[in-house]
Design a protein around this motif. Structure first.
Motif, mmCIF file in Angstrom:
data_model
loop_
_atom_site.group_PDB
_atom_site.id
_atom_site.type_symbol
_atom_site.label_atom_id
_atom_site.label_comp_id
_atom_site.label_asym_id
_atom_site.label_seq_id
_atom_site.Cartn_x
_atom_site.Cartn_y
_atom_site.Cartn_z
ATOM 1 N N UNK A 1 27.852 5.229 2.492
ATOM 2 C CA UNK A 1 28.075 6.496 1.794
ATOM 3 C C UNK A 1 29.497 6.487 1.225
ATOM 4 N N UNK A 2 29.799 7.363 0.273
ATOM 5 C CA UNK A 2 31.132 7.362 -0.330
ATOM 6 C C UNK A 2 32.263 7.585 0.661
ATOM 7 N N UNK A 3 32.066 8.463 1.661
ATOM 8 C CA UNK A 3 33.123 8.667 2.659
ATOM 9 C C UNK A 3 33.456 7.342 3.339
ATOM 10 N N UNK A 4 32.426 6.645 3.836
ATOM 11 C CA UNK A 4 32.654 5.365 4.492
ATOM 12 C C UNK A 4 33.271 4.342 3.556
ATOM 13 N N UNK A 5 32.838 4.356 2.295
ATOM 14 C CA UNK A 5 33.423 3.442 1.317
ATOM 15 C C UNK A 5 34.914 3.701 1.144
#
Length: 336
Positions: free
Chosen positions: A146-150
């Motif tokens: 997900x973008x947060x993890x990215x």
């Protein structure tokens, strides 16, 4: 000399500030208050009897950061500031990349300009992705779903590349598992805006009557009770991990990724049942389908934190939940 704490009025930041003030450290907090309140500063003073220097500023604002370093003798930075909701990151990914990645690069550029090359970074176990078996250790391949993890993974890449390019940097990249709990006084704790994204504040708000029921995402995992298993760590243990990381920067050449977890897994229903037992409140819940990208079991191998930082978690699940309930029951509407 001072320590700069970005995001220092947030949940983990404020607890870390308390632990640092107990050691008589001089603290400068930079926070844009997008998900926190200056009211926490009064609570921190009530706990410690000490004050901090607070500057309302955004880490994307290079001029504001430059002024902080010009006017304060900063020797090291603990970088908490960042957006952190997985679901929201899917809806507004550009905002997450701008704030978490660009903001971190701006901070690093200003640090380098002023010759401050000691950093503790707030990363996440989300960087291990979906395909590694638990216990997760720092040698495993990284990925994100997900973008947060990215954004966390991208900042880690930036930090490793920076440290390779300049041997003067000492960086502890702390990969958190699942922080819960609150200060034992009940004075500060997790105070999310809107509907909580994490399990414990959601359970606590159901218990205190702010929310009607908990949604349990899936009960068909290959776990003892079918619900997801995570490594929950007391926020004060996590805060002490940051203190130990700061103290250990002299031993860290370059950038080092370090897990901060207990090494034990607890299921969603274990959390719910323990919370019911400790609080005496009923926790209504409904089982709903799994969320995309969720995996059954995630917990840490925390051996490196013990050997490198001299740190290990000491607070058990009952303490974590009792402290959560004390905070929520004494502050049913958070800091307001």
């Amino acid at each position: 000399m001072s320590l700069l704490i970005t995001g220092g009025t947030g949940y983990i930041g404020s607890h870390t500030v308390v632990e640092l003030l107990k050691l008589d450290k001089d603290i400068v907090i930079v926070d844009n208050l997008s998900n926190s309140s200056t009211l926490v500063l009064d609570r921190v003073k009530a706990i410690t009897g000490k004050t901090v220097t607070f500057i309302k500023a955004d880490i994307c604002d290079e001029a504001a950061l430059d002024a902080v370093f010009k006017h304060h003798n900063i020797k090291a930075v603990v970088h908490f500031a960042g957006l952190k909701a997985v679901g929201e990151s899917n809806e507004i990914p550009l905002t997450y990349y701008q704030n978490n990645v660009s903001g971190s690069v701006t901070l690093l550029q200003v640090m380098a300009k002023h010759g401050v090359k000691n950093l503790v970074f707030s990363s996440s176990a989300t960087v291990y992705g979906e395909n590694n078996p638990s216990p997760l250790d720092e040698t495993m391949p990284t990925s994100a779903t997900n973008p947060y993890g990215q954004t966390k993974l991208m900042v880690e890449h930036v930090l490793f590349d920076l440290a390779k390019s300049d041997s003067e940097w000492s960086i502890a990249c702390l990969r958190y598992f699942n922080p819960i709990g609150a200060h034992e006084s009940g004075t500060i704790g997790e105070n999310p805006n809107g509907i909580p994204n994490n399990l414990l504040p959601y359970v606590a708000q159901v218990a205190v009557g702010r929310l009607p029921q908990l949604q349990v995402f899936g009960d068909d995992y290959d776990t003892p009770d079918g619900t997801g298993v995570r490594d929950y760590i007391h926020v004060v243990d996590l805060a002490i991990g940051h203190v130990k990381a700061l103290e250990s920067l002299t031993k860290i050449q370059g950038c080092k990724a370090i897990n901060i977890g207990t090494g034990n897994g607890t299921s969603v229903l274990e959390i719910v049942n323990t919370f019911k037992e400790i609080s005496g409140q009923d926790i209504a819940y409904k089982v709903v389908p799994r969320r995309a990208g969720d995996i059954g079991t995630v917990y840490a191998d925390a051996a490196l934190a013990n050997s490198l930082l001299g740190w290990q978690a000491s607070r058990d699940l009952n303490t974590m939940i009792a402290d959560t309930w004390r905070w929520q029951s004494q502050n049913p509407n958070g800091f307001e």
